[in-house]
Design a protein around this motif. Structure first.
Motif, short mmCIF file in Angstrom:
data_model
loop_
_atom_site.label_atom_id
_atom_site.label_comp_id
_atom_site.label_asym_id
_atom_site.label_seq_id
_atom_site.Cartn_x
_atom_site.Cartn_y
_atom_site.Cartn_z
N GLN A 7 0.82 -1.21 0.00
CA GLN A 7 0.00 0.00 0.00
C GLN A 7 0.86 1.27 0.00
N HIS A 8 2.16 1.13 0.11
CA HIS A 8 3.05 2.28 0.22
C HIS A 8 3.98 2.37 -0.98
N PRO A 9 4.58 3.55 -1.22
CA PRO A 9 5.40 3.73 -2.42
C PRO A 9 6.70 2.94 -2.42
N PHE A 10 7.15 2.47 -1.26
CA PHE A 10 8.40 1.74 -1.18
C PHE A 10 8.18 0.41 -0.45
N VAL A 11 9.01 -0.55 -0.82
CA VAL A 11 8.92 -1.89 -0.24
C VAL A 11 10.32 -2.32 0.18
N ALA B 232 18.77 -3.31 13.25
CA ALA B 232 17.66 -2.46 13.71
C ALA B 232 17.59 -1.15 12.93
N ASP B 233 18.66 -0.82 12.19
CA ASP B 233 18.66 0.40 11.38
C ASP B 233 18.71 0.07 9.89
N LEU B 234 18.32 -1.14 9.52
CA LEU B 234 18.37 -1.58 8.13
C LEU B 234 17.60 -0.63 7.22
N VAL B 235 16.35 -0.38 7.54
CA VAL B 235 15.48 0.39 6.65
C VAL B 235 15.94 1.85 6.59
N GLU B 236 16.30 2.40 7.72
CA GLU B 236 16.74 3.79 7.76
C GLU B 236 17.93 4.03 6.83
N ARG B 237 18.88 3.13 6.87
CA ARG B 237 20.09 3.31 6.07
C ARG B 237 19.85 3.03 4.60
N LEU B 238 19.05 2.03 4.30
CA LEU B 238 18.71 1.76 2.90
C LEU B 238 17.94 2.93 2.29
N ALA B 239 16.97 3.45 3.03
CA ALA B 239 16.15 4.54 2.52
C ALA B 239 16.97 5.80 2.30
N LEU C 221 16.55 1.04 -6.46
CA LEU C 221 16.67 -0.04 -5.48
C LEU C 221 17.95 0.15 -4.68
N ALA C 222 17.87 -0.08 -3.39
CA ALA C 222 19.04 -0.06 -2.51
C ALA C 222 19.21 -1.46 -1.92
N VAL C 223 20.44 -1.93 -1.89
CA VAL C 223 20.70 -3.28 -1.38
C VAL C 223 21.84 -3.23 -0.38
N ALA C 224 21.72 -4.02 0.67
CA ALA C 224 22.75 -4.06 1.70
C ALA C 224 23.95 -4.87 1.24
N LYS C 225 25.14 -4.50 1.73
CA LYS C 225 26.34 -5.30 1.49
C LYS C 225 27.26 -5.17 2.69
N THR C 226 28.11 -6.17 2.87
CA THR C 226 29.13 -6.12 3.92
C THR C 226 30.46 -6.53 3.29
N PHE D 263 18.05 -8.42 1.19
CA PHE D 263 17.84 -7.26 2.06
C PHE D 263 17.85 -6.03 1.16
N CYS D 264 16.70 -5.68 0.64
CA CYS D 264 16.65 -4.58 -0.33
C CYS D 264 15.46 -3.68 -0.06
N LEU D 265 15.59 -2.45 -0.52
CA LEU D 265 14.50 -1.48 -0.50
C LEU D 265 14.32 -1.01 -1.93
N CYS D 266 13.10 -1.06 -2.43
CA CYS D 266 12.87 -0.65 -3.82
C CYS D 266 11.55 0.10 -3.94
N ARG D 267 11.38 0.68 -5.10
CA ARG D 267 10.17 1.44 -5.39
C ARG D 267 9.05 0.50 -5.83
N ARG D 268 7.85 0.74 -5.34
CA ARG D 268 6.71 -0.12 -5.68
C ARG D 268 6.42 -0.11 -7.18
N ASN D 269 6.75 1.00 -7.85
CA ASN D 269 6.43 1.10 -9.28
C ASN D 269 7.30 0.20 -10.16
N LEU D 270 8.17 -0.60 -9.55
CA LEU D 270 8.94 -1.59 -10.31
C LEU D 270 8.15 -2.87 -10.55
N ALA D 271 6.93 -2.94 -10.08
CA ALA D 271 6.15 -4.19 -10.18
C ALA D 271 6.02 -4.68 -11.62
#
Length: 213
Positions: free
Chosen positions: A98-102, A114-121, A131-136, A144-152
């Protein structure tokens, strides 16, 4: 409980998706997220860490649906049959969010940051990325990714053409990688019974180190 973030403006709100649609083949074919870890389903630990970071939460699961529904969040399966992998779960989630980002996280990662989403966003918006993706230390963690809903639609076309490899789809997008070198252990996942026993030993220490609300 972990602290909740400050309220986001509507155009930056985020739906979290816990990916639990796999077959758990490396753990004997069991539904990994439902395996008990320290007296609770493993997924409960991941949900506890992810829920405060998002504005809504969904669960992608393809079996044992009543057990997943008991967590109290909407549950949906892949729209593509045959356990097609995490991209199938992401696609189904993008269609239902329901939101613009997933943001996605796997059910077998009870230590997720605990700060995964904050840092990705922050990185996604700073780079105006899709799209943002975590790496170490150079190792990406693609689930572990954050992307835009309009990529569906874009992802749907990739899957319809037979695409399944997550790296290949990411390669077609504007992606920003976000370093979590300071939290490398948070991305460990639990695939075997031995890893489950090790996680049970480490969980109290991880909980003690988490910020409290």
């Amino acid at each position: 409980m972990l602290p909740s973030p400050a309220p986001r403006p509507a155009d930056r709100r985020i739906t979290g998706i816990l990916l639990a649609g796999g077959q758990g083949s490396r753990m004997g074919g069991v539904d990994k997220g439902l395996v008990e870890l320290a007296g609770r389903p493993m997924a409960a630990h991941a949900l506890e860490r992810l829920a405060p970071q998002v504005d809504a939460l969904l669960i992608n699961a393809n079996q044992n649906l009543p057990a997943w529904q008991a967590f109290g969040h909407p549950v949906f399966g892949d729209d593509i049959g045959g356990f097609a992998g995490p991209l199938a779960g992401l696609h189904a989630g993008l269609l239902r969010a329901q939101h613009p980002f997933v943001v996605t996280a796997p059910c077998d990662s009870p230590f997720l940051p605990a700060d995964l989403v904050e840092r990705l966003a922050a990185a996604l918006h700073a780079a105006d990325a899709q799209l943002a993706v975590a790496k170490t230390f150079g190792q990406p963690h693609p689930v572990f990714c954050l992307c835009r809903r309009n990529l569906a639609d874009h992802l749907g076309a990739f899957l319809a053409a037979g695409g399944r490899k997550i790296d290949r789809w990411y390669g077609s997008l504007k992606v920003v990688e976000v370093a979590f070198d300071d939290e490398e252990a948070a991305f460990r996942n639990v695939n075997t019974r031995d890893e489950l026993a090790e996680a049970a030993r480490d969980l109290p220490a991880a909980a003690a180190g988490a910020p409290r609300g």
